[in-house]
Design an enzyme around this catalytic site. Structure first.
Site, mmCIF file in Angstrom:
data_model
loop_
_atom_site.group_PDB
_atom_site.id
_atom_site.type_symbol
_atom_site.label_atom_id
_atom_site.label_comp_id
_atom_site.label_asym_id
_atom_site.label_seq_id
_atom_site.Cartn_x
_atom_site.Cartn_y
_atom_site.Cartn_z
ATOM 1 N N TYR A 1 -7.472 -1.941 -0.324
ATOM 2 C CA TYR A 1 -7.801 -1.898 0.955
ATOM 3 C C TYR A 1 -7.231 -0.617 1.798
ATOM 4 O O TYR A 1 -7.857 -0.311 2.488
ATOM 5 C CB TYR A 1 -7.249 -3.127 1.413
ATOM 6 N N TYR B 1 -7.178 4.741 3.451
ATOM 7 C CA TYR B 1 -6.548 5.315 4.579
ATOM 8 C C TYR B 1 -5.603 6.344 3.886
ATOM 9 O O TYR B 1 -5.334 7.247 4.431
ATOM 10 C CB TYR B 1 -5.741 4.231 5.285
#
Length: 544
Positions: free
Chosen positions: A385, A389
């Protein structure tokens, strides 16, 4: 009043300006002189933007009004020390730094005595130099235990200190000017202005070239260029990303083993920190002229309050924080954190309380200020997840496109330029074991025999098993001072003269990392003494 005619020199300067000559010649002589006077101290790239906006105004009156208002606003941003040097290059900054340092070294004793009506003292010198620094728009060094008054004075009298401050100030003020000119948004320069992105790219190219020209040599005669060292340590973006993902995977494995809960938290600044709308790219009327640095300070202060409340309520968290810019450069935080399940509701309510403490009742705050996503291991990986980023903020590897549809590699470069400009730390580990010890154990050539715990720690670090390493170090919640191994620092001593090295400004004894400390025993991981010099080819060229 304006003169009604131009001098030969003024006409010649305009004629020699191949880029702006046609524009200036289209204006009446008084308007021409007005525009040139207002723009004279700005770099060409900024002049180009302002002239472009000037030409878009519907009438000459509105154009001149716009120019007066925008330059007054921008001039208020530029500190006194840079006002006449805003277009200065590296050489110009070096000269300005030298002049400023000389001024602090050669202050007028009589001026100090006249102000204080006393003889020259260290306090008087510090006071005079501090006032001089402040009048230039910089912050004077503050006296502290680790920074005595003598060290503060030496800083203000040092060209290097001034040069570092001026470089940073010029970079940030240039970017702030570009923000006010609406050059930072998804439709113009995403994350940072094109000017800052270009300057940063050139700076990094020069840095890499410098690394290739310098070498390190140890007492055995082994020699490497600094670029070789850069390629194999965490300064290299690929190595940096791999280590972050290894640590994140280890935290997730520890969480699954302990039955902890993973929560992905996003924190965003209030509206007054955002300078442009995300969809249209137009100016946000609620923006109060605050910079990305101001936004980062807001988030840091909010997080400090959150952590303090966590401590009061016995809530412990570990994981990774990623700071990234939104399209207009405003920072926001993504945190992949793991906590004990029974604290989930309190964890969420505490973050919400302090996130809404400032302007919490404004429109959109409830929807955008903070967000929580609870990770279900059965549905997906916490590491997976946050991977996008991490990648987006390092090198864009394995991403098809950015959040706004931009090229991911280009986006990563602009994000890095943004972080460098504003001095923002992009990644930070929260909780867990010391990464410094982890890296030092990985430097060991072989496993240390005779101690099972130390052997296992070395093996786990060498194999990249962060979960096992963390467990052996005392667990995810173990405080640094209680962890099994700690970094070991040693005084720097000249082996030839026996002199102890001290810091340049403050005269304090300096120390450097030499290895790790285990059960009161030092384990040296940095066994060589290295000296930096020019590569052989570069040295021969310099001799010629």
């Amino acid at each position: 009043m304006y003169r009604t005619s131009e001098t030969n020199l003024e006409r010649q300067l305009i004629a020699n300006d191949s880029e702006f000559a046609a524009f200036y010649n289209s204006l009446h002589v008084e308007d021409r002189r007005f525009v040139r006077q207002k723009l004279a101290h700005y770099p060409r790239k900024i002049q180009r933007i302002i002239i472009g906006q000037y030409k878009k105004q519907p009438s000459l009156f509105l154009a001149n009004t716009f120019l007066r208002e925008i330059t007054d606003k921008l001039n208020a941003i530029i500190p006194p020390v840079l006002f006449l040097h805003f277009d200065a290059g590296e050489q110009g900054l070096r000269e300005l730094a030298g002049e400023s340092a000389d001024k602090c070294r050669n202050y007028e004793v009589r001026e100090v005595q006249a102000k204080t009506k006393s003889v020259e003292t260290t306090e008087n010198i510090y006071q005079w130099c501090s006032e001089f620094v402040t009048t230039k728009g910089l912050s004077a060094p503050q006296i502290a235990n680790a920074q005595p008054i003598e060290g503060c004075i030496r800083r203000m009298q040092d060209k290097g200190w001034w040069l570092k401050k001026l470089r940073k100030l010029l970079t940030q003020k240039t970017e702030e000017v570009m923000i006010h000119l609406e050059q930072v948004s998804r439709l113009k320069g995403i994350y940072c202005s094109d000017l800052t992105a270009i300057n940063r790219r050139h700076q990094k190219e020069q840095q890499l070239e410098m690394l290739k020209r310098l070498s390190m040599t140890n007492e055995l005669g082994e020699n490497f260029t600094l670029y070789d060292i850069y390629e194999v340590n965490v300064s290299n973006p690929t190595n940096r990303r791999n280590e972050l993902m290894t640590r994140m995977r280890g935290f997730e494995n520890s969480s699954n083993e302990l039955g902890h809960l993973g929560i992905f938290v996003t924190l965003t600044c209030p509206s007054k920190y955002h300078n442009a709308y995300s969809k249209s790219g137009q100016r946000n009327p609620k923006w109060q002229g605050l910079t990305p640095y101001d936004g980062q300070q807001y988030l840091c202060k909010a997080w400090t309050k959150i952590r303090a409340e966590f401590a009061r309520q016995g809530i412990r968290a570990y994981g990774l924080r990623v700071v990234e810019p939104q399209h207009d450069g405003t920072p926001h935080w993504h945190m992949m954190l793991f906590i004990e399940k029974e604290h989930a509701e309190s964890f969420k309510s505490i973050i919400e309380r302090y996130s809404f403490e400032e302007d919490g009742d404004e429109k959109g705050a409830a929807e955008n200020r903070c967000d929580f996503k609870f990770i279900d291991p059965k549905k997906g990986s916490a590491t997976g997840y946050i991977a996008k980023y991490v990648s987006k903020n390092i090198d864009g590897k394995d991403l098809d496109k950015g959040i706004y549809g931009e090229d991911p590699i280009m986006a990563a470069q602009r994000v890095e330029a943004w972080a460098s400009c504003w001095g923002i730390r992009q990644f930070q580990q929260i909780g867990g074991a010391s990464v410094t010890v982890w890296r030092e154990l990985r430097r060991l050539r072989k496993v240390v025999a005779g101690d099972e715990t130390l052997s296992k720690l070395t093996q786990s670090a060498d194999s990249g098993d962060w979960a096992m390493y963390t467990k052996l170090m005392g667990g995810v919640f173990c405080m640094r001072k209680n962890q099994v191994i700690r970094p070991y620092y040693e005084m720097v001593v000249n082996k030839t003269t026996g002199l102890i090295k001290t810091s340049w400004f403050d005269g304090l004894i300096t120390s450097k990392l030499k290895g790790v400390l285990y059960k009161g025993k030092e384990i040296i991981t940095r066994v060589h003494e290295w000296h930096i010099g020019l590569c052989s080819g570069q040295a021969a060229l310099a001799a010629v």
